[in-house]
Write an enzyme that holds these catalytic residues in place. Structure first.
Site, short mmCIF file in Angstrom:
data_model
loop_
_atom_site.label_atom_id
_atom_site.label_comp_id
_atom_site.label_asym_id
_atom_site.label_seq_id
_atom_site.Cartn_x
_atom_site.Cartn_y
_atom_site.Cartn_z
N SER A 257 -6.33 -15.93 17.75
CA SER A 257 -5.28 -15.22 17.01
C SER A 257 -5.65 -13.83 16.53
O SER A 257 -4.80 -13.11 16.01
CB SER A 257 -4.83 -16.05 15.80
OG SER A 257 -5.88 -16.21 14.87
N LYS A 302 -1.81 -17.13 6.56
CA LYS A 302 -2.35 -15.81 6.88
C LYS A 302 -1.66 -14.70 6.08
O LYS A 302 -2.32 -13.74 5.66
CB LYS A 302 -2.25 -15.55 8.38
CG LYS A 302 -3.16 -16.48 9.18
CD LYS A 302 -3.13 -16.19 10.66
CE LYS A 302 -4.14 -17.08 11.38
NZ LYS A 302 -4.21 -16.80 12.82
#
EC number: 3.4.21.53
Length: 365
Positions: A257, A302
């Site tokens: 990611s 996140k």
């Protein structure tokens, strides 16, 4: 003992019993929480995250932070009390254990898989950044993995360059499977390869390898749930030769990611001026060699981690937008991106202060 006192005592003992049971009763859940964020333009553990040699680099400013998610280990057994607390905690997320560790995957297997994905994301980030800059990158198809006890075991090896299958040139990893599955199980297929050692030696000498070998393998029958087909037991991937050295120094991080943020950091270091204009920008997203940004897991964790670190803008994969927009942390602006080109365009607007028309994330996408 008065009845009221007895009732209160019984209730108290029952509550204590339930709490004790909650502590000892395991539940099939795991927990996700915001993990560390790292500025790809800065240092980590005393050394630059991105190191470039053999090419001129430029000073950078601001932040291009990659973000992470912290998860409980595969062998951790959450109890009922912890699960309830996690469900109530705003910045944490409790999910079924199989979501993070499907098919009984062990901690070691998960770590290895994440490490491989992280390594591949670094390679794709380099390719995407250099392609965006118009810098040529040489690519070729390789044997990525060999399945144990498969027909290819001992015949092909990870890192072998696949030049052709049955004398048909291979240009993309997908070509390999297409050519193999033209056969029936039990038939022979011929691979033309450059052995991994030969390729490595040629790269070290900055030469093009000339030695090839033909390897004949008898195909087997696939044993997965799909249609029966011929297989040899390998997965194909892509390797690259870069015109200069780019090292990404970041340990204890896994998964794909961070690809987008690595690509942007590399681009920033190789171009004059500052991509961020001194702003604090964070983000996430996989990236492929062509610069397409893909979705990731744990987006809600996140964005919280980025906000807590001080980010004002968050580059968000388009496919994660609806989930991220449902609970955006205060003070953080989500910016939708499909490609590295979208991200660069958004960063230009951010550093110029033209943020009114930045692509927005909404609950609809």
């Amino acid at each position: 003992m008065p009845r009221r006192t007895a009732t209160m005592l019984a209730s108290t003992l029952m509550l204590i019993a339930l709490l004790c049971a909650g502590v000892f009763i395991p539940v099939p859940y795991s927990e996700m929480s915001p993990g560390p964020t790292v500025n790809t333009l800065g240092n980590h553990d005393g050394e630059p995250v991105l190191q470039v040699s053999g090419r001129r680099t430029y000073a950078t400013s601001g932040n291009l932070n990659m973000t992470t998610v912290r998860v409980t280990s595969a062998d951790y057994r959450m109890n009922l009390v912890e699960a309830v607390y996690g469900w109530l905690a705003h910045d944490n997320k409790v999910v079924p254990h199989d979501t993070l560790y499907p098919d009984g995957k062990t901690e070691e297997q998960s770590t290895q898989e994440n490490a491989e994905e992280f390594s591949q994301s670094q390679e794709s980030a380099k390719v995407a950044a250099l392609k965006q800059l118009g810098i040529p990158v040489t690519s070729w198809v390789i044997v990525s993995t060999v399945v144990k006890d498969s027909p290819a075991e001992g015949r092909l090896h990870a890192g072998d360059v696949i030049k052709a299958v049955d004398d048909t040139a291979v240009k993309e990893p997908a070509d390999v499977a297409k050519l193999v599955t033209k056969h029936k199980p039990g038939q022979n297929v011929v691979f033309t390869i450059v052995p991994a050692k030969e390729q490595a030696a040629a790269e070290k000498a900055h030469k093009t390898p000339t030695k090839t070998e033909k390897i004949t393998i008898t195909t087997a029958t696939s044993d997965d749930s799909g249609a029966k087909r011929a297989i040899v037991g390998i997965s194909a991937g892509t390797d690259h030769t870069f015109p200069f050295t780019i090292d990404i120094k970041l340990a204890d991080v896994g998964g794909p990611s961070a690809g987008l943020m690595f690509a942007l950091g590399i681009y920033d270091k190789l171009t004059p001026g500052s991509l961020t204009g001194g702003n604090f920008v964070a983000g996430t997203g996989t990236i492929d060699d062509a610069g397409k940004v893909g979705p990731i897991g744990g987006i809600e964790m996140k964005t919280v981690g980025a906000r807590d670190k001080g980010a004002r803008y968050f580059l968000t994969p388009a496919e994660n937008c609806s989930a991220a927009a449902k609970d955006t942390p205060g003070g953080l602006r989500l910016v939708k991106v499909h490609t590295i080109k979208d991200a660069l365009s958004a960063l230009k607007d951010i550093r110029n202060g033209d943020t009114a028309d930045l692509p927005k994330c909404t609950t609809k996408g």
